[in-house]
Design a protein around this motif. Structure first.
Motif, PDB file in Angstrom:
ATOM      1  N   GLN A 197       4.846 -11.933   5.241  1.00  0.00           N
ATOM      2  CA  GLN A 197       4.858 -10.519   5.636  1.00  0.00           C
ATOM      3  C   GLN A 197       5.443  -9.629   4.539  1.00  0.00           C
ATOM      4  OE1 GLN A 197       6.987 -10.424   9.380  1.00  0.00           O
ATOM      5  NE2 GLN A 197       5.186 -11.034  10.548  1.00  0.00           N
ATOM      6  N   HIS A 198       6.511 -10.088   3.901  1.00  0.00           N
ATOM      7  CA  HIS A 198       7.098  -9.272   2.833  1.00  0.00           C
ATOM      8  C   HIS A 198       6.208  -9.246   1.584  1.00  0.00           C
ATOM      9  CE1 HIS A 198      10.658  -9.195   5.387  1.00  0.00           C
ATOM     10  NE2 HIS A 198      10.941  -8.093   4.727  1.00  0.00           N
ATOM     11  N   ALA A 199       5.472 -10.318   1.345  1.00  0.00           N
ATOM     12  CA  ALA A 199       4.510 -10.301   0.236  1.00  0.00           C
ATOM     13  C   ALA A 199       3.418  -9.270   0.519  1.00  0.00           C
ATOM     14  CB  ALA A 199       3.907 -11.683   0.036  1.00  0.00           C
ATOM     15  N   GLY A 200       2.998  -9.163   1.765  1.00  0.00           N
ATOM     16  CA  GLY A 200       2.017  -8.140   2.142  1.00  0.00           C
ATOM     17  C   GLY A 200       2.553  -6.742   1.923  1.00  0.00           C
TER      18      GLY A 200
ATOM     19  N   ASP B  25       1.085  -3.853  -0.737  1.00  0.00           N
ATOM     20  CA  ASP B  25       0.797  -2.459  -0.394  1.00  0.00           C
ATOM     21  C   ASP B  25       1.563  -1.497  -1.302  1.00  0.00           C
ATOM     22  OD1 ASP B  25      -0.872  -3.357   1.591  1.00  0.00           O
ATOM     23  OD2 ASP B  25       0.492  -2.878   3.250  1.00  0.00           O
ATOM     24  N   MET B  26       2.798  -1.838  -1.597  1.00  0.00           N
ATOM     25  CA  MET B  26       3.599  -0.993  -2.490  1.00  0.00           C
ATOM     26  C   MET B  26       3.033  -0.994  -3.907  1.00  0.00           C
ATOM     27  SD  MET B  26       7.479  -1.921  -1.393  1.00  0.00           S
ATOM     28  CE  MET B  26       8.224  -1.220   0.066  1.00  0.00           C
ATOM     29  N   ALA B  27       2.631  -2.171  -4.379  1.00  0.00           N
ATOM     30  CA  ALA B  27       2.070  -2.277  -5.736  1.00  0.00           C
ATOM     31  C   ALA B  27       0.773  -1.478  -5.853  1.00  0.00           C
ATOM     32  CB  ALA B  27       1.821  -3.740  -6.087  1.00  0.00           C
ATOM     33  N   ASN B  28      -0.017  -1.461  -4.779  1.00  0.00           N
ATOM     34  CA  ASN B  28      -1.258  -0.678  -4.795  1.00  0.00           C
ATOM     35  C   ASN B  28      -0.982   0.818  -4.855  1.00  0.00           C
ATOM     36  OD1 ASN B  28      -2.884  -2.937  -4.681  1.00  0.00           O
ATOM     37  ND2 ASN B  28      -2.989  -2.937  -2.457  1.00  0.00           N
ATOM     38  N   LEU B  29       0.165   1.229  -4.353  1.00  0.00           N
ATOM     39  CA  LEU B  29       0.528   2.644  -4.327  1.00  0.00           C
ATOM     40  C   LEU B  29       1.081   3.130  -5.666  1.00  0.00           C
ATOM     41  CD1 LEU B  29       1.207   5.274  -2.580  1.00  0.00           C
ATOM     42  CD2 LEU B  29       3.485   4.282  -2.445  1.00  0.00           C
TER      43      LEU B  29
END
Length: 161
Positions: free
Chosen positions: A62-65, A69-73
């Motif tokens: 879950q934290h990798a997900g 999402d943060m890296a995509n932002l």
């Protein structure tokens, strides 16, 4: 023969209850309470033991997900690089079935800490807050599921009035 950890913990609780607790001075309420707390803590660990390995792996997943999402932002930079490395670390951990509970706990803590570092370094990015909130429900549900046994163990038995 490999000793069964659940059997060992049950034996420790039984020994504390049958031998140590009666030997504690009954006038020493603090010592009595601490022994009860110690036994309850072992019983909680015992109750969580069968599911802990899977829960820790799910927590890392879950934290990798969230990190993805943060890296995509984020734009290219140090924080994005940290997240990319974190995701690779999480993927490596999840791909290794031989990691034990203690190793998984350390990895899960490290991943959460590194995500926290990225959030702290990017306080001017409010969209990160949205990502954290989006992932919070699943994280809280996982924690609640693991701690459900705490309610049953620590809740005193109520006498019928």
């Amino acid at each position: 023969m490999i000793p069964d950890i659940q059997l060992q913990l049950k034996a420790a609780v039984k020994s504390l209850k049958d031998n140590v607790l009666p030997a504690i001075d009954s006038d020493n309420e603090l010592a009595q309470q601490q022994m009860q707390l110690s036994m309850a803590t072992i019983e909680i660990a015992l109750a969580n033991l069968p599911s802990l390995h899977g829960v820790l792996r799910k927590d890392i997943e879950q934290h990798a997900g969230m990190a993805k999402d943060m890296a995509n932002l984020l734009e290219a930079g140090e924080s994005k690089q940290q997240l990319t490395e974190l995701i690779e670390q999480a993927d490596s951990v999840l791909a290794n079935p031989e990691l034990g509970m203690t190793q998984l706990q350390l990895e899960a803590r490290a991943i959460r800490s590194r995500i926290g570092d990225v959030i702290t370094a990017n306080l001017d990015e409010p969209a990160l807050d949205d990502i954290v909130l989006q992932h919070s429900e699943a994280s809280l549900a996982l924690g609640r599921a693991l701690n459900l046994s705490l309610i049953h163990i620590s809740e005193p038995t109520r006498q019928a009035e």
